[in-house]
Design a protein around this motif. Structure first.
Motif, short mmCIF file in Angstrom:
data_model
loop_
_atom_site.label_atom_id
_atom_site.label_comp_id
_atom_site.label_asym_id
_atom_site.label_seq_id
_atom_site.Cartn_x
_atom_site.Cartn_y
_atom_site.Cartn_z
N VAL A 77 9.03 1.64 2.87
CA VAL A 77 8.08 2.31 3.78
C VAL A 77 8.25 1.75 5.17
CG1 VAL A 77 6.82 3.14 1.66
CG2 VAL A 77 6.12 1.11 2.94
N SER A 78 7.77 2.76 6.09
CA SER A 78 7.67 2.30 7.35
C SER A 78 6.26 1.59 7.62
CB SER A 78 7.59 3.51 8.35
OG SER A 78 6.66 4.34 8.42
N PHE A 79 6.17 0.91 8.87
CA PHE A 79 5.09 0.39 9.11
C PHE A 79 3.42 1.33 9.11
CE2 PHE A 79 1.91 -1.06 12.24
CZ PHE A 79 1.34 -2.11 11.66
N GLU A 80 4.08 2.35 9.61
CA GLU A 80 2.86 3.51 9.65
C GLU A 80 2.64 4.20 8.36
OE1 GLU A 80 5.94 3.68 11.68
OE2 GLU A 80 4.90 3.16 13.50
N GLU A 81 3.52 4.13 7.60
CA GLU A 81 3.30 4.54 6.11
C GLU A 81 2.36 3.60 5.33
OE1 GLU A 81 6.97 7.33 4.97
OE2 GLU A 81 7.27 5.34 5.05
N MET A 82 2.64 2.13 5.50
CA MET A 82 2.14 1.13 4.92
C MET A 82 0.46 1.11 5.53
SD MET A 82 1.65 -1.11 2.88
CE MET A 82 3.53 -1.35 2.05
N ALA A 83 0.28 1.35 6.77
CA ALA A 83 -0.93 1.35 7.44
C ALA A 83 -1.93 2.46 6.79
CB ALA A 83 -0.81 1.25 8.98
N ALA A 84 -1.33 3.58 6.66
CA ALA A 84 -1.93 4.80 6.18
C ALA A 84 -2.13 4.64 4.80
CB ALA A 84 -1.10 5.96 6.26
N LEU A 85 -1.47 3.90 3.92
CA LEU A 85 -1.65 3.60 2.48
C LEU A 85 -3.06 2.66 2.41
CD1 LEU A 85 1.84 3.08 0.98
CD2 LEU A 85 0.24 5.02 0.30
N LEU A 86 -2.90 1.50 3.33
CA LEU A 86 -4.01 0.61 3.43
C LEU A 86 -5.37 1.16 3.66
CD1 LEU A 86 -2.25 -2.56 4.77
CD2 LEU A 86 -2.77 -2.29 2.62
N ARG A 87 -5.16 1.99 4.55
CA ARG A 87 -6.40 2.67 4.96
C ARG A 87 -7.10 3.81 3.91
NH1 ARG A 87 -3.68 3.45 10.08
NH2 ARG A 87 -3.00 5.52 9.54
N THR A 88 -6.19 4.26 3.08
CA THR A 88 -6.71 5.09 2.13
C THR A 88 -7.23 4.21 1.04
OG1 THR A 88 -4.52 5.27 1.11
CG2 THR A 88 -5.07 7.16 2.55
N HIS A 89 -7.02 3.15 0.66
CA HIS A 89 -7.35 2.03 -0.24
C HIS A 89 -8.46 1.39 0.15
CE1 HIS A 89 -4.14 2.75 -3.31
NE2 HIS A 89 -3.51 2.84 -2.42
N ASP A 90 -8.81 1.33 1.44
CA ASP A 90 -9.74 0.41 1.95
C ASP A 90 -11.40 1.58 2.17
OD1 ASP A 90 -8.74 -1.86 2.24
OD2 ASP A 90 -8.21 -1.60 4.59
N GLY A 91 -11.08 2.73 2.43
CA GLY A 91 -12.13 3.48 2.55
C GLY A 91 -12.62 4.24 1.45
#
Length: 51
Positions: A37-51
């Motif tokens: 996955v791209s960096f942007e996709e990984m960041a989005a995945l992490l945001r969804t799991h954090d919030g």
């Protein structure tokens, strides 16, 4: 332990880490990008799991 011995052991550790990271990079490259996955996709995945 004197400073020379410490420095010698530190160089050995650094070399071992470099070999290990190179092997990891080679393995990742040989697996291709199909499951990556791209960096942007990984960041989005992490945001969804954090919030």
């Amino acid at each position: 332990m004197d400073i020379q011995e410490y420095q010698r052991l530190r160089r050995i550790v650094e070399q071992a880490e470099e070999v290990w990271l190179t092997r990891l990079a080679d393995e990742a490259e040989s697996e291709g990008t199909e499951k990556s996955v791209s960096f942007e996709e990984m960041a989005a995945l992490l945001r969804t799991h954090d919030g």
